[in-house]
Design an enzyme around this catalytic site. Structure first.
Site, short mmCIF file in Angstrom:
data_model
loop_
_atom_site.label_atom_id
_atom_site.label_comp_id
_atom_site.label_asym_id
_atom_site.label_seq_id
_atom_site.Cartn_x
_atom_site.Cartn_y
_atom_site.Cartn_z
N CYS A 1 -43.71 8.01 -31.89
CA CYS A 1 -43.98 6.59 -31.66
C CYS A 1 -45.39 6.30 -31.15
CB CYS A 1 -42.98 6.01 -30.66
SG CYS A 1 -41.28 6.08 -31.24
N HIS B 1 -41.03 -2.57 -34.18
CA HIS B 1 -41.73 -1.34 -33.81
C HIS B 1 -41.97 -0.49 -35.05
CE1 HIS B 1 -42.73 2.41 -31.97
NE2 HIS B 1 -41.54 2.79 -31.56
N CYS C 1 -43.33 5.32 -24.71
CA CYS C 1 -42.45 6.49 -24.67
C CYS C 1 -42.47 7.13 -26.05
CB CYS C 1 -41.03 6.08 -24.29
SG CYS C 1 -40.24 4.92 -25.42
#
Length: 403
Positions: A91, A359, A389
């Site tokens: 991510c 996202h 994160c």
């Protein structure tokens, strides 16, 4: 050491990551090329203007496979003498691309870079590339692997966040994102994505649900309860690592977790000489970068220790930071960050986040850096920190300072 500056930040609108999403017919290479061309045209970049294009994407398979960065350069109007580097830190891939570019500039390895990332989640499903930590029993058993949604619910249980807490944060994200769009706060960074005929496909974040209220969120089924409690029973795996928990409170669902979307973003990074050469004025200095590894079971707590690390290395405290962007992978991630640092929620994700807008895995890190910079300029703030994160237990962070 040479200073690394941000000269521009560009992103696509985020399209719904499913077959009826506005960007579904666009490949990762094609979307990346449009973003690269926007950076090129906005900043007058001709010839071998930058040292490299560093591009993050997470699911590196099929049409997102190979060195997607180089493919995107060749599909764009950038000069073919510019190479490309594809990277994957899950991510945080888009942020790591920016951080890597900044640190190479600081070290004198080139005057300018374009860095960012892409993810077409509607075309290349998350997890379709496989992952050893999830599918290799020798590693999964050693690390007490559980899916990210279970990890988010562990955070909620461990640190005392209720479903109402998570839903309230989700509702606020939707409210802030709607206000930001209504007030044109993203106008400087977001470009309209067009088809081959030049017709507009998407000019606005598509995933948003501005009418969301607590009643609607309360009606949603906890998304990870069944896989945790029934089959395959990941709660029992997690409690081998966290035996003090009597049970895991499953509070996350589609409405308080990040949306699956398509999108891309880029940041133009360079030294002072790069700006002089191209007649560009720096908008911010990349003051510090950091990354860290964390417990792979709870997995998503990385923003806390990586922020502690980057603040300590910069001689700063959380009170010195004017604005924070903390990726809203799940509501509990942001709630834990605010709890750990005692940060006023009014300083975190001022314009909403991934719960409201989605996202796109490989792009989000670059998106939130651009969003942070835009808001720092709009509200006349000096210091900002962005953090995410990361799957399998990591964290990444960037501090930027306006110039």
């Amino acid at each position: 050491m040479t200073d690394a500056f941000i000269y521009d930040a560009v992103r696509s609108p985020r399209g719904k990551g499913r077959p009826d999403g506005a960007l579904h017919e666009v490949t990762a290479v094609a979307l990346s090329a449009q973003i690269l061309d926007a950076v090129r045209l906005r900043n007058g970049l001709e010839g071998h203007a930058v040292e490299d294009v560093i591009w993050g994407n997470v699911t590196q398979v099929g049409e997102q496979g190979g060195c997607l960065a180089r493919s995107a350069v060749l599909a764009s109007g950038l000069d073919e003498s510019i190479p490309g580097l594809s990277i994957n830190r899950f991510c945080a891939s888009g942020m790591e691309a920016v951080n890597l570019a900044a640190n190479q500039v600081k070290a004198g390895a080139g005057h300018g870079y374009i860095a960012g990332g892409v993810e077409m989640m509607g075309r290349v499903p998350m997890g379709s590339d496989g992952a050893a930590i999830a599918v290799d029993p020798s590693l999964a058993m050693k690390t007490y692997f559980v899916p990210q949604g279970i990890s988010a619910d562990i955070i909620a249980t461990e640190y005392g966040f209720s479903r109402d807490d998570a839903d309230a944060l989700a509702m606020e994200s939707q409210k802030r994102a709607a206000a930001a769009w209504a007030e044109g706060r993203f106008a400087r960074s977001v470009i309209t994505i067009r088809d081959r005929n030049g017709l507009a496909m998407l000019a606005h974040d598509e995933y948003m649900r501005p009418g969301t209220d607590m009643q609607a969120l309360g009606a949603l089924k906890a998304a990870f309860r069944e896989m945790g409690e029934v089959m395959p029973g990941f709660d029992k795996v997690a409690m081998l690592k966290y035996p003090h928990l009597e049970r895991i409170n499953h509070i996350h669902h589609a409405g308080n977790s990040s949306g699956i979307v398509d999108g891309a973003a880029a940041v133009l990074v360079g030294d002072a000489e790069f700006g002089r050469r191209h007649g560009l004025k720096p908008r911010a200095r990349i003051r510090a970068t950091a990354k860290i590894g964390t417990d792979p079971t709870i997995m998503l707590t990385g923003p806390v220790p990586v922020t502690q690390k980057i603040l300590a290395e910069s001689g700063l405290t959380a009170g010195d930071i004017d604005l924070f962007e903390v990726n809203e992978a799940f509501a509990a991630v942001v709630l834990r960050f605010q709890q750990a640092f005692g940060v006023d929620p009014a300083r975190v994700n001022v314009n909403g986040g991934a719960i409201a807008m989605g996202h796109p895995l490989g792009a989000t890190g670059a998106i939130i850096i651009g969003t942070l910079l835009d808001e720092m300029e709009r509200s006349d703030k000096a210091l900002g920190l962005a953090t995410l994160c990361i799957a399998s237990g990591m964290g990444a962070a960037t501090i930027i300072e306006r110039v």
